[in-house]
Design an enzyme around this catalytic site. Structure first.
Site, PDB file in Angstrom:
ATOM      1  N   THR A 189      41.733  45.760  46.653  1.00  0.00           N
ATOM      2  CA  THR A 189      41.202  46.953  47.310  1.00  0.00           C
ATOM      3  C   THR A 189      40.875  46.826  48.900  1.00  0.00           C
ATOM      4  OG1 THR A 189      39.349  48.605  47.064  1.00  0.00           O
ATOM      5  CG2 THR A 189      39.288  46.319  46.268  1.00  0.00           C
ATOM      6  N   ASP A 190      40.932  48.155  49.633  1.00  0.00           N
ATOM      7  CA  ASP A 190      40.539  47.842  51.004  1.00  0.00           C
ATOM      8  C   ASP A 190      39.002  47.748  50.799  1.00  0.00           C
ATOM      9  OD1 ASP A 190      39.644  50.359  50.077  1.00  0.00           O
ATOM     10  OD2 ASP A 190      40.689  51.432  51.692  1.00  0.00           O
ATOM     11  N   GLU A 191      38.253  47.959  49.802  1.00  0.00           N
ATOM     12  CA  GLU A 191      36.772  47.907  49.968  1.00  0.00           C
ATOM     13  C   GLU A 191      36.166  46.415  49.999  1.00  0.00           C
ATOM     14  OE1 GLU A 191      34.716  50.020  46.669  1.00  0.00           O
ATOM     15  OE2 GLU A 191      36.118  51.804  46.825  1.00  0.00           O
TER      16      GLU A 191
ATOM     17  N   ASP B 238      46.609  44.294  28.073  1.00  0.00           N
ATOM     18  CA  ASP B 238      45.498  45.261  28.285  1.00  0.00           C
ATOM     19  C   ASP B 238      44.291  45.313  27.297  1.00  0.00           C
ATOM     20  OD1 ASP B 238      45.131  48.099  30.521  1.00  0.00           O
ATOM     21  OD2 ASP B 238      43.798  47.807  29.021  1.00  0.00           O
ATOM     22  N   LYS B 239      42.877  45.163  27.682  1.00  0.00           N
ATOM     23  CA  LYS B 239      41.984  45.237  26.680  1.00  0.00           C
ATOM     24  C   LYS B 239      41.817  46.699  26.331  1.00  0.00           C
ATOM     25  CE  LYS B 239      37.003  44.317  26.737  1.00  0.00           C
ATOM     26  NZ  LYS B 239      35.757  43.786  27.675  1.00  0.00           N
TER      27      LYS B 239
ATOM     28  N   ALA C 150      44.363  44.333  35.956  1.00  0.00           N
ATOM     29  CA  ALA C 150      43.346  44.497  34.961  1.00  0.00           C
ATOM     30  C   ALA C 150      42.037  44.302  35.969  1.00  0.00           C
ATOM     31  CB  ALA C 150      43.396  43.461  33.842  1.00  0.00           C
TER      32      ALA C 150
ATOM     33  N   LYS D 137      35.709  42.001  43.658  1.00  0.00           N
ATOM     34  CA  LYS D 137      37.195  42.053  43.961  1.00  0.00           C
ATOM     35  C   LYS D 137      37.094  41.112  45.091  1.00  0.00           C
ATOM     36  CE  LYS D 137      40.164  44.252  42.896  1.00  0.00           C
ATOM     37  NZ  LYS D 137      41.144  44.030  41.551  1.00  0.00           N
TER      38      LYS D 137
ATOM     39  N   TYR E  23      31.044  46.161  42.614  1.00  0.00           N
ATOM     40  CA  TYR E  23      32.435  46.274  42.561  1.00  0.00           C
ATOM     41  C   TYR E  23      33.322  45.503  43.413  1.00  0.00           C
ATOM     42  CZ  TYR E  23      37.466  48.116  43.064  1.00  0.00           C
ATOM     43  OH  TYR E  23      38.620  48.404  42.949  1.00  0.00           O
TER      44      TYR E  23
HETATM   45  P1  NAD Z   1      41.754  51.526  35.896  1.00  0.00           P
HETATM   46  O1  NAD Z   1      40.077  51.473  35.508  1.00  0.00           O
HETATM   47  O2  NAD Z   1      42.287  52.843  35.707  1.00  0.00           O
HETATM   48  O3  NAD Z   1      42.399  50.513  34.864  1.00  0.00           O
HETATM   49  C1  NAD Z   1      42.036  49.340  34.811  1.00  0.00           C
HETATM   50  C2  NAD Z   1      42.694  48.761  33.474  1.00  0.00           C
HETATM   51  O4  NAD Z   1      42.205  47.478  33.237  1.00  0.00           O
HETATM   52  C3  NAD Z   1      42.556  49.525  32.248  1.00  0.00           C
HETATM   53  O5  NAD Z   1      43.648  50.013  31.331  1.00  0.00           O
HETATM   54  C4  NAD Z   1      41.513  48.728  31.246  1.00  0.00           C
HETATM   55  O6  NAD Z   1      41.488  48.597  29.968  1.00  0.00           O
HETATM   56  C5  NAD Z   1      41.981  47.335  31.662  1.00  0.00           C
HETATM   57  N1  NAD Z   1      41.010  46.185  31.750  1.00  0.00           N
HETATM   58  C6  NAD Z   1      39.703  46.236  32.080  1.00  0.00           C
HETATM   59  N2  NAD Z   1      39.253  45.066  31.680  1.00  0.00           N
HETATM   60  C7  NAD Z   1      39.914  44.288  31.140  1.00  0.00           C
HETATM   61  C8  NAD Z   1      39.908  43.060  30.589  1.00  0.00           C
HETATM   62  N3  NAD Z   1      38.841  42.417  30.441  1.00  0.00           N
HETATM   63  N4  NAD Z   1      40.880  42.458  30.083  1.00  0.00           N
HETATM   64  C9  NAD Z   1      42.137  43.145  30.348  1.00  0.00           C
HETATM   65  N5  NAD Z   1      42.462  44.302  30.565  1.00  0.00           N
HETATM   66  C10 NAD Z   1      41.123  44.959  31.156  1.00  0.00           C
HETATM   67  O7  NAD Z   1      42.013  51.024  37.226  1.00  0.00           O
HETATM   68  P2  NAD Z   1      42.838  51.451  38.217  1.00  0.00           P
HETATM   69  O8  NAD Z   1      42.440  52.549  39.319  1.00  0.00           O
HETATM   70  O9  NAD Z   1      44.312  51.594  37.920  1.00  0.00           O
HETATM   71  O10 NAD Z   1      42.995  50.075  39.419  1.00  0.00           O
HETATM   72  C11 NAD Z   1      43.970  49.163  38.974  1.00  0.00           C
HETATM   73  C12 NAD Z   1      43.802  47.879  39.996  1.00  0.00           C
HETATM   74  O11 NAD Z   1      43.981  48.221  41.227  1.00  0.00           O
HETATM   75  C13 NAD Z   1      42.388  47.473  39.936  1.00  0.00           C
HETATM   76  O12 NAD Z   1      42.498  46.005  40.175  1.00  0.00           O
HETATM   77  C14 NAD Z   1      41.751  47.872  41.197  1.00  0.00           C
HETATM   78  O13 NAD Z   1      40.810  47.199  41.982  1.00  0.00           O
HETATM   79  C15 NAD Z   1      43.015  48.010  42.123  1.00  0.00           C
HETATM   80  N6  NAD Z   1      42.883  49.133  43.187  1.00  0.00           N
HETATM   81  C16 NAD Z   1      42.594  50.330  42.783  1.00  0.00           C
HETATM   82  C17 NAD Z   1      42.597  51.562  43.590  1.00  0.00           C
HETATM   83  C18 NAD Z   1      42.231  52.980  43.290  1.00  0.00           C
HETATM   84  O14 NAD Z   1      42.272  53.806  44.162  1.00  0.00           O
HETATM   85  N7  NAD Z   1      42.201  53.267  42.073  1.00  0.00           N
HETATM   86  C19 NAD Z   1      42.871  51.095  45.054  1.00  0.00           C
HETATM   87  C20 NAD Z   1      43.156  49.821  45.331  1.00  0.00           C
HETATM   88  C21 NAD Z   1      43.204  48.798  44.310  1.00  0.00           C
HETATM   89  O1  DAU Z   2      39.468  52.237  48.326  1.00  0.00           O
HETATM   90  C1  DAU Z   2      39.915  51.870  47.203  1.00  0.00           C
HETATM   91  C2  DAU Z   2      39.163  52.203  46.067  1.00  0.00           C
HETATM   92  O2  DAU Z   2      39.083  53.616  45.719  1.00  0.00           O
HETATM   93  C3  DAU Z   2      39.572  51.530  44.718  1.00  0.00           C
HETATM   94  O3  DAU Z   2      39.166  50.191  44.883  1.00  0.00           O
HETATM   95  C4  DAU Z   2      38.414  51.747  43.716  1.00  0.00           C
HETATM   96  O4  DAU Z   2      38.724  51.441  42.420  1.00  0.00           O
HETATM   97  C5  DAU Z   2      38.563  53.505  43.618  1.00  0.00           C
HETATM   98  O5  DAU Z   2      37.478  53.668  42.435  1.00  0.00           O
HETATM   99  C6  DAU Z   2      38.255  54.012  45.021  1.00  0.00           C
HETATM  100  O6  DAU Z   2      36.826  54.018  45.191  1.00  0.00           O
HETATM  101  P1  DAU Z   2      35.933  55.095  45.696  1.00  0.00           P
HETATM  102  O7  DAU Z   2      34.511  54.710  45.684  1.00  0.00           O
HETATM  103  O8  DAU Z   2      36.478  55.251  47.178  1.00  0.00           O
HETATM  104  O9  DAU Z   2      36.594  56.282  44.683  1.00  0.00           O
HETATM  105  P2  DAU Z   2      35.742  57.664  44.277  1.00  0.00           P
HETATM  106  O10 DAU Z   2      36.656  58.385  43.557  1.00  0.00           O
HETATM  107  O11 DAU Z   2      34.563  57.006  43.098  1.00  0.00           O
HETATM  108  O12 DAU Z   2      34.778  58.345  45.203  1.00  0.00           O
HETATM  109  C7  DAU Z   2      35.774  58.711  46.275  1.00  0.00           C
HETATM  110  C8  DAU Z   2      34.747  59.274  47.252  1.00  0.00           C
HETATM  111  O13 DAU Z   2      34.049  60.325  46.905  1.00  0.00           O
HETATM  112  C9  DAU Z   2      33.356  58.150  47.785  1.00  0.00           C
HETATM  113  O14 DAU Z   2      33.071  58.605  49.046  1.00  0.00           O
HETATM  114  C10 DAU Z   2      32.272  58.713  46.590  1.00  0.00           C
HETATM  115  C11 DAU Z   2      32.607  60.259  46.516  1.00  0.00           C
HETATM  116  N1  DAU Z   2      32.232  60.699  45.427  1.00  0.00           N
HETATM  117  C12 DAU Z   2      32.749  60.204  43.964  1.00  0.00           C
HETATM  118  C13 DAU Z   2      32.266  60.820  43.036  1.00  0.00           C
HETATM  119  C14 DAU Z   2      32.836  60.053  41.794  1.00  0.00           C
HETATM  120  C15 DAU Z   2      31.453  61.911  45.237  1.00  0.00           C
HETATM  121  O15 DAU Z   2      31.122  62.669  46.350  1.00  0.00           O
HETATM  122  N2  DAU Z   2      31.201  62.521  44.083  1.00  0.00           N
HETATM  123  C16 DAU Z   2      31.441  62.107  42.738  1.00  0.00           C
HETATM  124  O16 DAU Z   2      31.307  62.600  41.768  1.00  0.00           O
END
Ligand code: NAD
Ligand code: DAU
Length: 351
Positions: A132-134, A35-36, A84, A161, A157
């Site tokens: 991600t589903d996005e 991790d970075k 990451a 992905k 984003y």
């Molecule tokens: P996060 O932002 O919490 O964590 C990302 C991690 O990656 C951090 O620890 C960061 O330090 C590390 N990182 C970032 N850039 C880096 C680099 N250049 N080199 C090495 N490490 C680096 O993210 P998350 O929400 O835990 O998501 C993790 C993965 O799952 C991502 O690939 C994201 O696209 C995917 N994902 C997330 C969600 C969600 O709802 N959070 C849903 C579906 C998929």
């Molecule tokens: O669907 C998977 C994705 O879910 C992951 O790939 C992403 O890493 C993760 O960040 C998440 O993306 P979203 O954009 O859906 O999540 P977020 O929590 O940013 O926002 C959820 C919803 O809430 C979205 O419709 C935007 C809205 N929102 C978000 C924030 C931060 C608000 O209304 N207010 C806010 O302040």
């Protein structure tokens, strides 16, 4: 140790749960967490396992190709679980380049490094790309994303992905690299950075600050408890078919505004506030640019072929999550001090 597995992004939200499960459940595996440590990476997320004999942390940047090649040469990884990434849509709108470097170039560097050490024999090896589903874009009122849905990413984003997903599959078709991909819906749970909707709202309610809801709160997300995502990752890593993609989702759709009202109700109860107190903090703010309307995942392939299904009811997951944030004030205070405040002001105050 029978196998050495690289987990990238293991200090982040989902990654830390993946590292924990693999370190605890597979004592025969050596788990290397790379991790970075960007703003989103936090080693205190892994305090409970950091001294386990099968765990090692390496601070490195996946964008650094030489560093990745040396690391793969040194450890001769048997498997890679790649999480990451730059993960927050709003940050990608403000600063896309970081997403291009980490999510696309970083992924290609890992693929090249894996290819180099597995070129003579890739038997039993596996490169698992977490996505991600996005990438599928935005749904209308009906329908679901399946593994066959055409990609239509609409934010920097999601398009970064999507690019990485395509390149991972290209390495399978072109070089026979043993890859597997999964695309998951919105996760919630412990250790999520409070830039994302739920932890941001929990933190603001706790501190009696406005809860920013974009637009009219009409957007819909499909929420899954993070540990259920990680259970799916475990199953797919071990049993998924090489070259295949699996969708993961909670079958648990919520309008943002209904979700926030639900959260407010629970927070009032937990904080011994009069019912309706927290909901008064709801504030409608300027919408996210290009805001995807609805995400909803069809995870029937994963359920039928690999036997996964979510284990927790949403209400249970929310209780666990909220209790964790309320009990871990120090964690929240640490991650919201310093740079967080600047991000928050740019995103919500000085717009
Ligand atoms: P996060 O932002 O919490 O964590 C990302 C991690 O990656 C951090 O620890 C960061 O330090 C590390 N990182 C970032 N850039 C880096 C680099 N250049 N080199 C090495 N490490 C680096 O993210 P998350 O929400 O835990 O998501 C993790 C993965 O799952 C991502 O690939 C994201 O696209 C995917 N994902 C997330 C969600 C969600 O709802 N959070 C849903 C579906 C998929
Ligand atoms: O669907 C998977 C994705 O879910 C992951 O790939 C992403 O890493 C993760 O960040 C998440 O993306 P979203 O954009 O859906 O999540 P977020 O929590 O940013 O926002 C959820 C919803 O809430 C979205 O419709 C935007 C809205 N929102 C978000 C924030 C931060 C608000 O209304 N207010 C806010 O302040």
């Amino acid at each position: 140790m029978k196998k050495t597995i690289l987990i990238t992004g293991g200090a982040g939200f989902i990654g830390s749960h993946v590292v924990r499960l693999f370190v605890n459940n597979y004592p025969d595996y050596k788990i290397v967490n790379l991790d970075k440590l960007t703003y989103a990476g936090n080693l205190t997320n892994l305090k409970d396992i950091e001294n386990k004999p099968n765990y090692e942390f390496v601070k490195a940047d996946i964008v650094d190709a030489d560093a990745m090649n040396s690391l793969f040469e040194k450890y001769q990884f048997d498997g890679v679980i790649h999480l990451a990434a730059e993960s927050h849509v709003d940050r990608s709108i403000a600063n896309p380049m970081e997403f291009i470097f980490t999510n696309i170039v970083g992924t290609v560097n890992l693929l090249n490094a894996a290819r180099a050490i597995w070129k003579d024999n890739s038997e039993g090896k596996r490169f698992y790309h977490i996505s991600t589903d996005e990438v599928y874009g935005s749904l209308g009122e009906t329908g679901f994303f399946t593994e066959e849905t055409a990609y239509d990413p609409r934010s920097p984003y999601s398009s970064s992905k999507a690019s990485s997903d395509h390149i991972v599959r290209a390495y399978y078709h072109t070089y026979k690299l043993p890859v597997v991909v999964s695309n998951c819906s919105n996760n919630y749970g412990q250790f999520q950075f409070p830039e994302k909707l739920l932890p941001l709202a929990i933190n603001n309610i706790k501190n009696n600050k406005p809860i920013p809801v974009y637009g009219k709160g009409e957007n819909i997300r499909d929420w899954l408890y993070v540990v259920d995502h990680v259970r799916a990752i475990d199953i797919i890593y071990h049993k998924g078919t090489i070259g295949e993609t699996y969708n993961i989702g909670g079958s648990n759709e919520w309008y943002n505004i209904s979700l926030i009202h639900k959260l407010c109700e629970i927070m009032d109860r937990k904080l011994n506030r009069e019912p309706g107190t927290s909901a008064k903090l709801i504030t409608f703010v300027k919408d996210r640019a290009g805001h995807d309307l609805r995400y909803a995942i069809d995870s029937s392939k994963l359920q039928k072929e690999l036997g996964w299904k979510p284990s927790l009811k949403f209400e249970e997951g929310m209780e666990i999550t909220i209790d964790w944030y309320l009990a871990n004030e120090e964690w929240l205070n640490n991650v919201t001090s310093g740079a967080y405040q600047k991000y928050y002001d740019n995103q919500y105050i000085n717009r």
